[in-house]
Design an enzyme around this catalytic site. Structure first.
Site, PDB file in Angstrom:
ATOM      1  CG  PHE A 159      -1.747  -1.272   1.317  1.00 41.81           C
ATOM      2  CD1 PHE A 159      -2.860  -1.441   0.507  1.00 41.81           C
ATOM      3  CD2 PHE A 159      -1.381  -2.289   2.173  1.00 41.81           C
ATOM      4  CE1 PHE A 159      -3.610  -2.615   0.571  1.00 41.81           C
ATOM      5  CE2 PHE A 159      -2.121  -3.464   2.249  1.00 41.81           C
ATOM      6  CZ  PHE A 159      -3.235  -3.633   1.444  1.00 41.81           C
ATOM      7  NE  ARG A 161       1.363   7.421   1.929  1.00 43.05           N
ATOM      8  CZ  ARG A 161       1.551   8.275   2.933  1.00 43.05           C
ATOM      9  NH1 ARG A 161       0.841   9.377   3.005  1.00 43.05           N
ATOM     10  NH2 ARG A 161       2.451   8.038   3.871  1.00 43.05           N
ATOM     11  CE  LYS A 214      -2.459  -1.176  -4.358  1.00 44.53           C
ATOM     12  NZ  LYS A 214      -1.057  -1.250  -4.569  1.00 44.53           N
ATOM     13  CG  ASN A 218      -4.986   1.847  -5.118  1.00 46.04           C
ATOM     14  OD1 ASN A 218      -4.703   2.299  -4.007  1.00 46.04           O
ATOM     15  ND2 ASN A 218      -4.060   1.441  -5.964  1.00 46.04           N
ATOM     16  CB  CYS A 270      -1.443   3.281  -8.354  1.00 42.96           C
ATOM     17  SG  CYS A 270       0.303   2.877  -8.210  1.00 42.96           S
ATOM     18  CE  LYS A 273      -1.333  -0.135 -12.472  1.00 41.87           C
ATOM     19  NZ  LYS A 273      -1.371  -1.335 -11.687  1.00 41.87           N
ATOM     20  CE  LYS A 333       2.592  10.485  -4.690  1.00 41.55           C
ATOM     21  NZ  LYS A 333       2.038   9.635  -3.652  1.00 41.55           N
TER      22      LYS A 333
HETATM   23  C1  UGA Z   1      -1.676   5.122  -4.454  1.00 44.65           C
HETATM   24  C2  UGA Z   1      -2.232   4.751  -3.077  1.00 44.65           C
HETATM   25  O1  UGA Z   1      -2.406   5.929  -2.297  1.00 44.65           O
HETATM   26  C3  UGA Z   1      -1.284   3.787  -2.358  1.00 44.65           C
HETATM   27  O2  UGA Z   1      -1.854   3.383  -1.122  1.00 44.65           O
HETATM   28  C4  UGA Z   1      -1.062   2.571  -3.241  1.00 44.65           C
HETATM   29  O3  UGA Z   1      -0.178   1.641  -2.651  1.00 44.65           O
HETATM   30  C5  UGA Z   1      -0.486   3.029  -4.576  1.00 44.65           C
HETATM   31  O4  UGA Z   1      -1.401   3.940  -5.202  1.00 44.65           O
HETATM   32  C6  UGA Z   1      -0.307   1.813  -5.435  1.00 44.65           C
HETATM   33  O5  UGA Z   1      -1.309   1.237  -5.872  1.00 44.65           O
HETATM   34  O6  UGA Z   1       0.822   1.333  -5.605  1.00 44.65           O
HETATM   35  P1  UGA Z   1       0.183   6.868  -5.313  1.00 44.65           P
HETATM   36  O7  UGA Z   1      -0.207   6.461  -6.696  1.00 44.65           O
HETATM   37  O8  UGA Z   1       1.611   6.962  -4.937  1.00 44.65           O
HETATM   38  O9  UGA Z   1      -0.462   5.854  -4.244  1.00 44.65           O
HETATM   39  O10 UGA Z   1      -0.461   8.299  -5.104  1.00 44.65           O
HETATM   40  P2  UGA Z   1      -1.506   8.972  -4.113  1.00 44.65           P
HETATM   41  O11 UGA Z   1      -0.799   9.637  -3.017  1.00 44.65           O
HETATM   42  O12 UGA Z   1      -2.577   8.003  -3.770  1.00 44.65           O
HETATM   43  O13 UGA Z   1      -2.099  10.102  -5.061  1.00 44.65           O
HETATM   44  C7  UGA Z   1      -2.800   9.733  -6.249  1.00 44.65           C
HETATM   45  C8  UGA Z   1      -3.318  10.937  -6.984  1.00 44.65           C
HETATM   46  O14 UGA Z   1      -4.417  11.502  -6.285  1.00 44.65           O
HETATM   47  C9  UGA Z   1      -2.312  12.077  -7.176  1.00 44.65           C
HETATM   48  O15 UGA Z   1      -2.380  12.514  -8.519  1.00 44.65           O
HETATM   49  C10 UGA Z   1      -2.791  13.146  -6.223  1.00 44.65           C
HETATM   50  O16 UGA Z   1      -2.472  14.434  -6.674  1.00 44.65           O
HETATM   51  C11 UGA Z   1      -4.286  12.908  -6.227  1.00 44.65           C
HETATM   52  N1  UGA Z   1      -4.994  13.387  -5.013  1.00 44.65           N
HETATM   53  C12 UGA Z   1      -4.717  12.868  -3.794  1.00 44.65           C
HETATM   54  C13 UGA Z   1      -5.972  14.363  -5.131  1.00 44.65           C
HETATM   55  O17 UGA Z   1      -6.263  14.853  -6.246  1.00 44.65           O
HETATM   56  N2  UGA Z   1      -6.623  14.790  -4.003  1.00 44.65           N
HETATM   57  C14 UGA Z   1      -6.371  14.278  -2.786  1.00 44.65           C
HETATM   58  O18 UGA Z   1      -7.011  14.705  -1.809  1.00 44.65           O
HETATM   59  C15 UGA Z   1      -5.379  13.295  -2.678  1.00 44.65           C
END
Ligand code: UGA
Length: 443
Positions: A159, A161, A214, A218, A270, A273, A333
């Protein structure tokens, strides 16, 4: 740490997940070998260089290499000889228009490893896969391994990030292992003994539940983001303020404030997709209606990109042709150089296709962005990027942009207009410096 010193672990696939996992496990005291089929990547890792941007990982990799507990190879025979526990950490990208997951790397990992397994071995998948995949892979592993059913497979989703990979690996919020084999459970428990002793929940499930944990996590996170972005759409036309709305919602601890940040929406390798692969799998299983809401989650997310482009177009008088546009942010991000399905680059390239001269700046993702989007222009600082801009768009909320000085930026732009695609700036402060400030979900 006695148990840790004894167990030898292989990590197959050294992308964000695998490289981080390998370095963290060596840090925890295990003997670790990382494998990748990409020789260039392995050469970099051997020399202590992380092939992507992940805060803290460079130092950890160097430290782990120095302890002698971490090695890298491209040779499956070496990995099979070395380790008793193998972690599959390869990617499962989107296959095509169908949205389904492409399992070619997971299949290749099993097919390459299995023929070398001549003693009882545990293989644990960590990649994100459609529910039902692990059972098929378990049979494939036993059929191809000389040791037969003594090569056992479990599934333990991760999980972590990006940007917090080291922290999330060393201090996970839960460990899930899908297996009905006591040997697999014992190996995974030994791997995370320290964390379990510190109180991290350890859940043993069947294979299918572990796979579903998982993707449903997501899907939930994506839904939460799209929910607040749907509220942003309504707020824009109703005359409300989505930031105040989100804050008010967040005090209800059944709702909570995390992942309730309205703006340009989610991207990355993540969330987008995974929700598409989840829908494709539900379709195959004959339960398509159960996940049809995710189609709307995806659509809301895409609409935010179009809306951001529209706001910028309105600000410059309705036409991008021949105008100078600055985009702050390329990564999906902050604290990452990952540009997979990056909302920022999507918006930047749409605006460029509408005739604007678009210059992008990002503190970490410039190189990757330049490779993927040669049609855009790039600058190596925020001020250089903003020179002569008719409008500036903040699309990835790096701290450098959050802390930008509106007066300093005003000295280089042609027009003081800013679109805050991440609701990262204080509108009062920027307006007080003479900027026309627009954001998503606010007046
Ligand atoms: C995500 C999950 O948060 C992890 O728990 C998971 O392990 C991972 O995918 C994975 O499947 O491997 P990640 O892709 O690193 O992690 O990114 P996030 O921090 O989840 O952010 C995802 C997107 O959501 C970013 O583009 C971010 O800018 C956006 N976001 C996030 C928002 O637009 N608003 C929010 O309030 C939070």
């Amino acid at each position: 740490m006695v148990e840790a010193e004894r167990m030898r672990v292989s990590v197959i696939g050294t992308g964000y997940l695998g490289a981080t996992t390998a370095a963290c496990l060596a840090e925890l005291g295990f003997e670790v070998i990382g494998l990748d089929v990409d020789e260039a990547k392995i050469d970099l890792l051997r020399s202590g260089k992380v092939p992507f941007y992940e805060p803290g990982l460079d130092e950890l990799l160097t430290e782990s290499l120095q302890t002698g507990r971490l090695h890298f190879t491209t040779d499956f025979a070496e990995v099979a000889e070395f380790a008793d526990l193998h972690l599959i950490c390869v990617g499962t990208p989107q296959r095509d228009e169908s949205g389904a997951a492409d399992l070619k790397y997971v299949n290749a990992a099993i097919d390459s490893l299995a023929p070398h397994l001549t003693r009882p071995t545990v293989v644990v998948g960590r990649s994100t896969v459609p529910v039902g995949t692990a059972a098929t892979l378990a049979a494939r592993l036993a059929a191809l391994a000389p040791i037969g059913e003594e090569a056992e497979l479990g599934w333990s989703p991760e999980f972590l990030r990006e940007g917090f990979g080291v922290e999330d690996t060393l201090r996970p919020n839960r460990i899930v292992i899908g297996t009905d084999s006591p040997r697999v459970e014992k190996a995974v428990r030994a791997l995370w003994q320290q964390q379990v002793d510190e109180g991290v929940p350890f859940l043993v499930t069947d294979l299918q539940t572990a796979e579903l944990v998982k993707v449903s996590a997501n899907a939930f996170l994506a839904t939460k983001i799209s929910f607040i972005n749907a509220m942003a759409e309504v707020s824009e036309v109703a005359g409300a303020d989505v930031i105040q709305l989100a804050e008010a919602l967040s005090y209800d601890d059944r709702i909570g404030g995390k992942f309730l940040g309205p703006g340009l929406g989610f991207g990355g390798g993540c969330l987008p997709k995974d929700i598409r692969a989840f829908m494709a799998r539900a379709d195959e299983l004959g339960v398509e209606p159960a996940l049809s809401f995710l189609r709307e989650v995806d659509a809301i997310n895409q609409r935010r990109r179009a809306r951001t482009t529209d706001i910028a177009r309105q600000l410059i008088g309705g036409n991008f042709a021949g105008r100078t546009v600055t985009v702050l942010g390329a990564a999906f991000k902050p604290n990452s150089d990952d540009i997979r399905d990056s909302p920022a680059l999507d918006v930047a390239s749409t605006i460029a296709s509408l005739g604007a001269h678009v210059t992008v700046y990002d503190p970490a993702a410039l190189e990757r962005a330049r490779e993927a989007h040669p049609e855009l222009n790039y600058a190596t600082s925020m001020l250089d990027a903003a020179r002569g801009a008719d409008v500036v768009l903040l699309l990835t909320e790096w701290a450098e942009f959050r802390e930008a000085n509106p007066e300093e930026l005003a000295t280089v732009v042609a027009q003081k207009r800013i679109v805050d695609g991440r609701n990262a700036l204080d509108p009062t402060y920027w307006r007080a410096s003479g900027w026309t400030y627009r954001a998503l979900g606010r007046q």
